[in-house]
Design a protein around this motif. Structure first.
Motif, PDB file in Angstrom:
ATOM      1  N   LEU A   1      13.522 -56.885 -10.218  1.00  0.00           N
ATOM      2  CA  LEU A   1      13.398 -57.351  -8.843  1.00  0.00           C
ATOM      3  C   LEU A   1      12.885 -56.244  -7.942  1.00  0.00           C
ATOM      4  CD1 LEU A   1      13.855 -59.513  -6.698  1.00  0.00           C
ATOM      5  CD2 LEU A   1      16.224 -58.734  -6.528  1.00  0.00           C
ATOM      6  N   ARG A   2      13.415 -55.043  -8.143  1.00  0.00           N
ATOM      7  CA  ARG A   2      12.993 -53.916  -7.311  1.00  0.00           C
ATOM      8  C   ARG A   2      11.508 -53.626  -7.503  1.00  0.00           C
ATOM      9  NH1 ARG A   2      16.700 -48.839  -8.032  1.00  0.00           N
ATOM     10  NH2 ARG A   2      18.141 -50.423  -7.244  1.00  0.00           N
ATOM     11  N   GLN A   3      11.043 -53.654  -8.742  1.00  0.00           N
ATOM     12  CA  GLN A   3       9.633 -53.386  -8.992  1.00  0.00           C
ATOM     13  C   GLN A   3       8.748 -54.487  -8.424  1.00  0.00           C
ATOM     14  OE1 GLN A   3       8.806 -52.527 -13.070  1.00  0.00           O
ATOM     15  NE2 GLN A   3       9.985 -50.623 -13.082  1.00  0.00           N
ATOM     16  N   LYS A   4       9.212 -55.735  -8.516  1.00  0.00           N
ATOM     17  CA  LYS A   4       8.421 -56.831  -7.944  1.00  0.00           C
ATOM     18  C   LYS A   4       8.312 -56.693  -6.437  1.00  0.00           C
ATOM     19  CE  LYS A   4       9.384 -60.231 -11.568  1.00  0.00           C
ATOM     20  NZ  LYS A   4      10.045 -61.508 -11.905  1.00  0.00           N
ATOM     21  N   LEU A   5       9.424 -56.349  -5.780  1.00  0.00           N
ATOM     22  CA  LEU A   5       9.389 -56.144  -4.330  1.00  0.00           C
ATOM     23  C   LEU A   5       8.474 -54.969  -3.975  1.00  0.00           C
ATOM     24  CD1 LEU A   5      13.168 -56.647  -3.457  1.00  0.00           C
ATOM     25  CD2 LEU A   5      11.285 -58.145  -2.811  1.00  0.00           C
ATOM     26  N   LEU A   6       8.586 -53.883  -4.752  1.00  0.00           N
ATOM     27  CA  LEU A   6       7.751 -52.715  -4.490  1.00  0.00           C
ATOM     28  C   LEU A   6       6.274 -53.045  -4.666  1.00  0.00           C
ATOM     29  CD1 LEU A   6       7.537 -49.695  -3.879  1.00  0.00           C
ATOM     30  CD2 LEU A   6       7.854 -49.241  -6.312  1.00  0.00           C
ATOM     31  N   LEU A   7       5.945 -53.729  -5.745  1.00  0.00           N
ATOM     32  CA  LEU A   7       4.551 -54.088  -5.993  1.00  0.00           C
ATOM     33  C   LEU A   7       4.014 -55.040  -4.930  1.00  0.00           C
ATOM     34  CD1 LEU A   7       4.530 -54.537  -9.879  1.00  0.00           C
ATOM     35  CD2 LEU A   7       3.487 -52.696  -8.548  1.00  0.00           C
ATOM     36  N   SER A   8       4.850 -55.963  -4.496  1.00  0.00           N
ATOM     37  CA  SER A   8       4.390 -56.901  -3.472  1.00  0.00           C
ATOM     38  C   SER A   8       4.127 -56.180  -2.159  1.00  0.00           C
ATOM     39  CB  SER A   8       5.422 -58.011  -3.276  1.00  0.00           C
ATOM     40  OG  SER A   8       6.641 -57.491  -2.776  1.00  0.00           O
ATOM     41  N   HIS A   9       5.039 -55.259  -1.767  1.00  0.00           N
ATOM     42  CA  HIS A   9       4.836 -54.503  -0.541  1.00  0.00           C
ATOM     43  C   HIS A   9       3.575 -53.634  -0.639  1.00  0.00           C
ATOM     44  CE1 HIS A   9       8.955 -55.637   0.448  1.00  0.00           C
ATOM     45  NE2 HIS A   9       8.721 -55.227   1.676  1.00  0.00           N
TER      46      HIS A   9
ATOM     47  N   ILE B   1      12.763 -49.974   1.210  1.00  0.00           N
ATOM     48  CA  ILE B   1      13.098 -51.362   1.543  1.00  0.00           C
ATOM     49  C   ILE B   1      13.456 -52.152   0.282  1.00  0.00           C
ATOM     50  CG2 ILE B   1      12.188 -53.513   2.470  1.00  0.00           C
ATOM     51  CD1 ILE B   1      12.889 -51.496   4.594  1.00  0.00           C
ATOM     52  N   ALA B   2      12.657 -51.978  -0.776  1.00  0.00           N
ATOM     53  CA  ALA B   2      12.923 -52.708  -2.018  1.00  0.00           C
ATOM     54  C   ALA B   2      14.275 -52.336  -2.597  1.00  0.00           C
ATOM     55  CB  ALA B   2      11.817 -52.420  -3.041  1.00  0.00           C
ATOM     56  N   ARG B   3      14.602 -51.049  -2.520  1.00  0.00           N
ATOM     57  CA  ARG B   3      15.902 -50.624  -3.033  1.00  0.00           C
ATOM     58  C   ARG B   3      17.025 -51.214  -2.181  1.00  0.00           C
ATOM     59  NH1 ARG B   3      16.655 -44.353  -4.009  1.00  0.00           N
ATOM     60  NH2 ARG B   3      15.053 -44.903  -5.549  1.00  0.00           N
ATOM     61  N   GLY B   4      16.830 -51.221  -0.845  1.00  0.00           N
ATOM     62  CA  GLY B   4      17.853 -51.781   0.035  1.00  0.00           C
ATOM     63  C   GLY B   4      18.068 -53.264  -0.191  1.00  0.00           C
ATOM     64  N   ILE B   5      16.984 -53.995  -0.479  1.00  0.00           N
ATOM     65  CA  ILE B   5      17.111 -55.437  -0.716  1.00  0.00           C
ATOM     66  C   ILE B   5      17.666 -55.725  -2.106  1.00  0.00           C
ATOM     67  CG2 ILE B   5      15.804 -57.587  -0.967  1.00  0.00           C
ATOM     68  CD1 ILE B   5      13.911 -56.571   1.165  1.00  0.00           C
TER      69      ILE B   5
END
Length: 444
Positions: free
Chosen positions: A6-14, A170-174
């Motif tokens: 999930l963290r990598q997906k959020l990071l990649l999307s951002h 942000i990704a880590r926080g989410i």
């Protein structure tokens, strides 16, 4: 699912959004800059050409159209402005270029050639052709463009690095609370209901999911405890009468006791107790059946209450208890008469069993949106810790399980099931040692 998914997906999307946005901005900025700077160069060259054209127009003389000193002066001015020029007459024949003066440097510029008509008194007398010769001005312009491009790409890299760090934060926080929720949900699936989500005061969707999961864990833990208690309670309810019957029969067989009417009455009472327990379980099963069939008939709720009171009137005479029904007018509703009587008989029985002295009061009120019946007693009351469990089957706060003060703990479960089948709800307020108020609400 691996931990960083999930963290990598959020990071990649951002990062994808940031990169696409920055590239679009960079392309637009470079496009606008090149167009604007090109127009600036053209305007500058046009202005320089204006000075040269003015000198050619002023010095032109039909008797001697292209005087050498004039051409040399114009060529010298052009060289000072970092341009090579060529001059053609009206027929397109070359009249002058920088090489004729022996001072022109080889052209190193790659810019386009610009041509301007030489006009005097409204007549075209020739053509001026200009080309940058790669002098200091052109080199400075090219250096400026190169510097701008380097700074732009440098800024792009810096912004991407900042966007990466911010997106990672942000990704880590989410993802951190979501990963914690996932881990605790896995533990719950494996049977560990002791873990809870660490919550903050923020009202976010993730916090709401965490609260819901904590509530689910609390509920499952309570249900697990109640399920264990249920097994022990059922065993207790069956063991006592069966043990009594077994001991009496064995005594009869061994000749220790004679089968007197008193001894047989004890066995008969225990059999009745078992039959009553089975009957209660059948009633509960029928009430909790999602396919329960209610007879929908128009009825007067006051009559239901009075029939329920009459059912326990004989018990009230044994104790110094007063029972009062407060009613202002007849209340009409639609429901199953017999099952509603069962509801209020159970509630009145509870009030009677746990009220040693004082009074029991029944209030019937009709409000704009609902019908309310409240049964108030001055009995033992219920502790706050026990209130959430009173509707569970076989649950009784009085642990001694004395049959004189209560049944098997099924009555309130039946009440709740029947009332909810009518689209209503049951609420209770109680103070330990002072009494309880049970309120039943029916929709109109």
């Amino acid at each position: 699912m691996f931990r960083g998914g999930l963290r990598q997906k959020l990071l990649l999307s951002h990062m994808s959004v940031a990169l696409c946005s920055l590239l679009v901005v960079m392309l637009l900025v470079n496009l606008v800059m090149n167009i604007s700077f090109g127009k600036y160069i053209d305007n500058q060259q046009r202005t320089e050409a204006g000075y040269l054209l003015e000198d050619l127009q002023v010095s032109y003389n039909p008797a001697n159209p292209w005087a050498m000193n004039t051409l040399m002066g114009v060529s010298h001015q052009a060289m000072q402005r970092n341009y090579d020029i060529s001059i053609y007459d009206v027929d397109g024949k070359l009249v002058w270029n920088g090489g004729m003066m022996g001072m022109s440097m080889p052209s190193t510029a790659t810019g386009t050639v610009a041509t301007y008509p030489v006009i005097k008194d409204g007549l075209r007398i020739g053509t001026l052709e200009m080309r940058g010769n790669g002098g200091a001005m052109q080199m400075q312009n090219q250096s400026f463009l190169q510097m701008f491009n380097w700074y732009s790409w440098g800024a792009l890299i810096l912004v991407l690095a900042g966007a990466y760090l911010y997106s990672r934060f942000i990704a880590r926080g989410i993802s951190r609370p979501l990963i914690q929720i996932k881990e605790i949900a896995v533990r719950m699936r494996e049977g560990d209901l002791s873990q809870r989500i660490t919550l903050t005061e923020r009202e976010t969707e993730v916090e709401e999911v965490g609260r819901a999961l904590n509530f689910l864990a609390d509920t499952l833990q309570q249900q697990k405890r109640l399920r264990k208690n249920l097994t022990a309670d059922v065993a207790h309810e069956l063991r006592t009468p069966l043990t009594t019957i077994q001991s009496h029969i064995e005594a009869f067989q061994d000749g220790v006791w004679e089968a007197t009417p008193d001894k047989l009455q004890v066995c008969h009472d225990q059999v009745i107790r078992l039959v009553q327990l089975i009957s209660d379980l059948e009633k509960l099963s029928a009430a909790e059946n999602p396919m329960i069939q209610l007879r929908q008939e128009s009825l007067i709720l006051n009559h239901v209450i009075h029939d329920s009171v009459n059912s326990i009137a004989a018990q009230l005479e044994k104790q110094s208890l007063s029972l009062t029904v407060h009613e202002d007018a007849e209340v009409f509703m639609t429901g199953d008469y017999e099952r509603l009587v069962q509801v209020f008989v159970n509630l009145l029985n509870n009030a009677y069993k746990y009220t040693k002295e004082g009074r029991i009061e029944v209030w019937i009120t009709e409000e704009p949106s609902e019908i309310k019946v409240t049964i108030t007693d001055t009995g033992l009351g219920i502790s706050p810790e026990e209130l959430p469990f009173i509707y569970e089957r076989f649950y009784r706060g009085e642990k001694s399980r004395n049959r004189k003060t209560g049944g098997a703990g099924i009555g309130l479960a039946i009440v709740k099931a029947i009332v909810e089948a009518h689209g209503g709800k049951v609420a209770v307020q109680s103070i330990l040692g002072k009494g309880s108020d049970f309120s039943v609400y029916f929709p109109k």
